[in-house]
Design a protein around this motif. Structure first.
Motif, PDB file in Angstrom:
ATOM      1  N   MET A  78       0.874  -1.243   0.115  1.00 26.40           N
ATOM      2  CA  MET A  78      -0.099   0.028   0.067  1.00 26.40           C
ATOM      3  C   MET A  78       0.868   1.379  -0.074  1.00 26.40           C
ATOM      4  O   MET A  78       1.934   1.240   0.906  1.00 26.40           O
ATOM      5  N   THR A  79       0.573   2.450  -0.837  1.00 30.39           N
ATOM      6  CA  THR A  79       0.925   3.558  -0.834  1.00 30.39           C
ATOM      7  C   THR A  79       1.133   4.255   0.275  1.00 30.39           C
ATOM      8  O   THR A  79       0.044   4.597   0.818  1.00 30.39           O
ATOM      9  N   ARG A  80       2.106   4.777   1.129  1.00 26.83           N
ATOM     10  CA  ARG A  80       1.937   5.470   2.336  1.00 26.83           C
ATOM     11  C   ARG A  80       2.241   6.626   2.214  1.00 26.83           C
ATOM     12  O   ARG A  80       3.311   7.214   2.358  1.00 26.83           O
ATOM     13  N   ASP A  81       1.477   7.513   1.294  1.00 21.77           N
ATOM     14  CA  ASP A  81       1.769   8.724   1.019  1.00 21.77           C
ATOM     15  C   ASP A  81       1.478   9.779   2.139  1.00 21.77           C
ATOM     16  O   ASP A  81       0.490   9.678   2.700  1.00 21.77           O
ATOM     17  N   HIS A  82       2.084  10.824   2.266  1.00 25.31           N
ATOM     18  CA  HIS A  82       2.167  11.817   3.535  1.00 25.31           C
ATOM     19  C   HIS A  82       2.392  13.244   2.960  1.00 25.31           C
ATOM     20  O   HIS A  82       2.974  13.221   1.960  1.00 25.31           O
ATOM     21  N   GLY A  83       1.807  14.167   3.727  1.00 25.86           N
ATOM     22  CA  GLY A  83       2.260  15.676   3.485  1.00 25.86           C
ATOM     23  C   GLY A  83       3.780  15.634   3.724  1.00 25.86           C
ATOM     24  O   GLY A  83       4.439  14.741   4.212  1.00 25.86           O
ATOM     25  N   GLY A  84       4.129  16.757   3.491  1.00 27.37           N
ATOM     26  CA  GLY A  84       5.666  17.332   4.238  1.00 27.37           C
ATOM     27  C   GLY A  84       6.394  16.792   2.637  1.00 27.37           C
ATOM     28  O   GLY A  84       6.078  16.743   1.539  1.00 27.37           O
ATOM     29  N   GLY A  85       7.583  16.638   2.925  1.00 26.43           N
ATOM     30  CA  GLY A  85       8.470  16.025   1.679  1.00 26.43           C
ATOM     31  C   GLY A  85       9.141  17.324   1.103  1.00 26.43           C
ATOM     32  O   GLY A  85       9.111  17.431  -0.097  1.00 26.43           O
ATOM     33  N   ILE A  86       9.497  18.374   1.894  1.00 24.97           N
ATOM     34  CA  ILE A  86      10.247  19.440   1.125  1.00 24.97           C
ATOM     35  C   ILE A  86      11.226  19.078   0.528  1.00 24.97           C
ATOM     36  O   ILE A  86      11.481  19.659  -0.682  1.00 24.97           O
ATOM     37  N   ASP A  87      12.227  18.316   0.907  1.00 26.73           N
ATOM     38  CA  ASP A  87      13.458  17.791   0.222  1.00 26.73           C
ATOM     39  C   ASP A  87      13.068  17.255  -1.269  1.00 26.73           C
ATOM     40  O   ASP A  87      13.784  17.645  -2.250  1.00 26.73           O
ATOM     41  N   ALA A  88      11.954  16.415  -1.296  1.00 29.98           N
ATOM     42  CA  ALA A  88      11.722  15.753  -2.611  1.00 29.98           C
ATOM     43  C   ALA A  88      11.345  16.988  -3.484  1.00 29.98           C
ATOM     44  O   ALA A  88      11.505  17.098  -4.672  1.00 29.98           O
ATOM     45  N   ALA A  89      10.416  17.872  -3.073  1.00 25.69           N
ATOM     46  CA  ALA A  89      10.027  19.192  -3.879  1.00 25.69           C
ATOM     47  C   ALA A  89      11.030  19.881  -4.108  1.00 25.69           C
ATOM     48  O   ALA A  89      11.109  20.357  -5.246  1.00 25.69           O
ATOM     49  N   THR A  90      12.300  20.192  -3.474  1.00 30.28           N
ATOM     50  CA  THR A  90      13.415  20.921  -3.824  1.00 30.28           C
ATOM     51  C   THR A  90      13.880  20.210  -4.951  1.00 30.28           C
ATOM     52  O   THR A  90      14.455  20.938  -6.059  1.00 30.28           O
ATOM     53  N   ALA A  91      14.025  19.037  -5.106  1.00 32.87           N
ATOM     54  CA  ALA A  91      14.572  18.038  -6.030  1.00 32.87           C
ATOM     55  C   ALA A  91      13.906  18.258  -7.476  1.00 32.87           C
ATOM     56  O   ALA A  91      14.394  18.283  -8.389  1.00 32.87           O
ATOM     57  N   ARG A  92      12.718  18.462  -7.394  1.00 36.43           N
ATOM     58  CA  ARG A  92      11.882  18.246  -8.521  1.00 36.43           C
ATOM     59  C   ARG A  92      11.706  19.705  -9.026  1.00 36.43           C
ATOM     60  O   ARG A  92      11.804  20.125 -10.349  1.00 36.43           O
ATOM     61  N   TRP A  93      11.203  20.888  -8.244  1.00 39.57           N
ATOM     62  CA  TRP A  93      11.135  22.026  -8.638  1.00 39.57           C
ATOM     63  C   TRP A  93      12.097  23.210  -8.429  1.00 39.57           C
ATOM     64  O   TRP A  93      11.732  24.332  -8.756  1.00 39.57           O
ATOM     65  N   GLY A  94      13.238  22.713  -7.681  1.00 42.24           N
ATOM     66  CA  GLY A  94      14.112  23.635  -7.161  1.00 42.24           C
ATOM     67  C   GLY A  94      13.711  24.593  -5.950  1.00 42.24           C
ATOM     68  O   GLY A  94      13.042  24.512  -5.313  1.00 42.24           O
ATOM     69  N   GLY A  95      14.934  25.534  -5.747  1.00 41.96           N
ATOM     70  CA  GLY A  95      14.751  26.367  -4.617  1.00 41.96           C
ATOM     71  C   GLY A  95      15.438  25.566  -3.342  1.00 41.96           C
ATOM     72  O   GLY A  95      15.867  24.356  -3.338  1.00 41.96           O
ATOM     73  N   ALA A  96      15.850  26.290  -2.556  1.00 36.93           N
ATOM     74  CA  ALA A  96      16.134  25.781  -1.269  1.00 36.93           C
ATOM     75  C   ALA A  96      15.048  25.539  -0.166  1.00 36.93           C
ATOM     76  O   ALA A  96      13.803  26.255  -0.314  1.00 36.93           O
ATOM     77  N   ARG A  97      15.535  24.792   0.867  1.00 36.84           N
ATOM     78  CA  ARG A  97      14.135  24.411   1.824  1.00 36.84           C
ATOM     79  C   ARG A  97      13.551  25.619   2.238  1.00 36.84           C
ATOM     80  O   ARG A  97      12.411  25.674   2.484  1.00 36.84           O
ATOM     81  N   ALA A  98      14.354  26.382   2.626  1.00 36.83           N
ATOM     82  CA  ALA A  98      13.881  27.495   3.429  1.00 36.83           C
ATOM     83  C   ALA A  98      13.084  28.637   2.410  1.00 36.83           C
ATOM     84  O   ALA A  98      12.409  29.361   3.016  1.00 36.83           O
ATOM     85  N   ASP A  99      13.161  28.348   1.163  1.00 35.53           N
ATOM     86  CA  ASP A  99      12.355  29.003   0.143  1.00 35.53           C
ATOM     87  C   ASP A  99      10.827  28.716   0.099  1.00 35.53           C
ATOM     88  O   ASP A  99       9.768  29.250  -0.372  1.00 35.53           O
ATOM     89  N   TRP A 100      10.480  27.535   0.746  1.00 35.84           N
ATOM     90  CA  TRP A 100       9.525  26.881   0.421  1.00 35.84           C
ATOM     91  C   TRP A 100       8.305  27.258   1.633  1.00 35.84           C
ATOM     92  O   TRP A 100       8.641  27.398   2.615  1.00 35.84           O
ATOM     93  N   LEU A 101       6.964  27.317   1.203  1.00 32.91           N
ATOM     94  CA  LEU A 101       5.837  27.266   1.907  1.00 32.91           C
ATOM     95  C   LEU A 101       5.244  26.088   2.009  1.00 32.91           C
ATOM     96  O   LEU A 101       4.696  25.608   0.761  1.00 32.91           O
ATOM     97  N   ASP A 102       5.297  25.304   3.015  1.00 32.43           N
ATOM     98  CA  ASP A 102       4.595  23.811   3.098  1.00 32.43           C
ATOM     99  C   ASP A 102       3.238  23.829   3.533  1.00 32.43           C
ATOM    100  O   ASP A 102       2.911  24.202   4.674  1.00 32.43           O
ATOM    101  N   LEU A 103       2.379  23.940   2.651  1.00 29.61           N
ATOM    102  CA  LEU A 103       0.789  23.659   2.759  1.00 29.61           C
ATOM    103  C   LEU A 103       0.143  22.239   2.573  1.00 29.61           C
ATOM    104  O   LEU A 103      -0.810  22.175   2.584  1.00 29.61           O
ATOM    105  N   SER A 104       1.181  21.277   2.681  1.00 29.49           N
ATOM    106  CA  SER A 104       0.888  20.053   2.480  1.00 29.49           C
ATOM    107  C   SER A 104       0.187  19.207   3.622  1.00 29.49           C
ATOM    108  O   SER A 104       0.131  18.233   3.560  1.00 29.49           O
ATOM    109  N   THR A 105       0.680  19.850   4.770  1.00 30.86           N
ATOM    110  CA  THR A 105       0.172  19.129   5.976  1.00 30.86           C
ATOM    111  C   THR A 105      -0.756  20.011   6.703  1.00 30.86           C
ATOM    112  O   THR A 105      -1.355  20.993   6.066  1.00 30.86           O
ATOM    113  N   GLY A 106      -1.377  19.325   7.839  1.00 28.54           N
ATOM    114  CA  GLY A 106      -2.375  20.001   8.482  1.00 28.54           C
ATOM    115  C   GLY A 106      -1.998  20.557  10.150  1.00 28.54           C
ATOM    116  O   GLY A 106      -2.728  20.550  11.002  1.00 28.54           O
ATOM    117  N   ILE A 107      -0.858  21.149   9.796  1.00 28.75           N
ATOM    118  CA  ILE A 107      -0.176  21.537  11.127  1.00 28.75           C
ATOM    119  C   ILE A 107      -0.303  23.184  11.291  1.00 28.75           C
ATOM    120  O   ILE A 107      -0.158  24.043  10.470  1.00 28.75           O
TER     121      ILE A 107
END
Length: 310
Positions: free
Chosen positions: A1-30
């Protein structure tokens, strides 16, 4: 089963670029405005957690959630630690988990050898209340030999809690500290319910499961009712503000809670990609091509999201 979750900024930077600090993470409910951390006594880091600190946390939790007499409380290093261990400490072969919902429950039961179904009578039943990702509430909890009620997001609506059911044999109500209080990295969660089940879970977790820092911060936060009341009002206001922005951009509200919103779009993957090009991470789901979930931005994040949407 796919255990997909929110977060994953490191994977996002690898795909779309930018540094971790550049990102606004709206993929979680925190909660993006966390409970303010107090100064921590040095012994939080240097001494093994003592029984007095554990007892103080449990008492604060009992008062905050109005836990009925006869129900026990167990603190753990995050609700996920409890979710992973519950199937291993219970007897049975089949569990009912109505979906779509938070996928860790089904994954944990399957890993322990259980059969997972979405309906019908079973040895165990799990509901997420309010549900993730659509925010629906379950008016009545199921009735099974083992009943798990995951209330990780229910602190936004304490009047809807099923904690009164925690005196029933076989019932466990789960609470997450990281979501509402915004301190996911503290790793603190709770199980409330059948003392016999909690004893088995405590044995599975082992001694000193909760850190001294989590005991200290959790006790203070659970005792701060004014902060909780103020936070509920702010989250509700910010959820309405987020809805207005996203609906104006062409989506429809499909559900959610004041901690996260679910939208129906023509193409959720396209929306996610458009936002990601502005270093804003949203959440899509493998079972829906139209659902996009967004957590609440920080106060400064709203203007950034508005620019990305236009």
């Amino acid at each position: 089963m796919t255990r997909d979750h929110g977060g994953g900024i490191d994977a996002a930077t690898a795909r779309w670029g930018g540094a971790r600090a550049d990102w606004l993470d709206l993929s979680t409910g925190i909660n993006p405005i966390p409970y303010p951390l107090p100064p921590l006594p040095p012994e939080c880091w240097t001494a093994l957690p003592d029984r007095a600190a554990q007892a103080a946390l449990i008492e604060a939790a009992r008062r905050f959630w109005t836990v009925p007499e006869g129900a026990g409380i167990l603190a753990a290093p995050g609700a996920s630690a409890l979710i992973a261990r519950i199937p291993l400490t219970a007897a049975g072969k089949r569990v009912t988990i109505p979906g779509p919902t938070y996928n860790e429950h089904a994954a944990s039961f399957r890993a322990a050898g259980w059969q997972v179904a979405e309906s019908g009578l079973s040895d165990a039943a799990v509901i997420v209340h309010p549900n993730n990702p659509d925010g629906r509430f379950h008016e009545r909890p199921p009735d099974a030999p083992l009943t798990v009620i995951d209330e990780s997001f229910c602190d936004i609506a304490p009047d809807r809690s099923h904690v009164a059911q925690a005196t029933r044999p076989g019932v466990l109500v789960l609470k997450s500290f990281g979501k509402f209080w915004g301190l996911a990295g503290l790793r603190l969660g709770f199980a409330i319910g059948d003392p016999a089940l909690l004893d088995r879970l405590a044995d599975a977790l082992g001694p000193w499961a909760v850190s001294g820092a989590a005991l200290h911060v959790g006790t203070l936060a659970l005792g701060d009712r004014q902060w909780a009341e103020d936070t509920r009002r702010r989250l509700a206001d910010d959820a309405r503000r987020l809805d207005a922005l996203v609906v104006a951009a062409g989506a429809q509200v499909a559900g959610g809670t004041p901690l996260f919103r679910l939208y129906r779009t023509e193409d959720a993957a396209d929306w996610k990609d458009r936002l990601a090009r502005h270093q804003i991470l949203g959440r899509t789901f493998p079972y829906s091509r139209t659902w996009l979930r967004l957590g609440l931005p920080s106060p400064e994040g709203f203007d950034r999201l508005a620019r990305a949407l236009t």
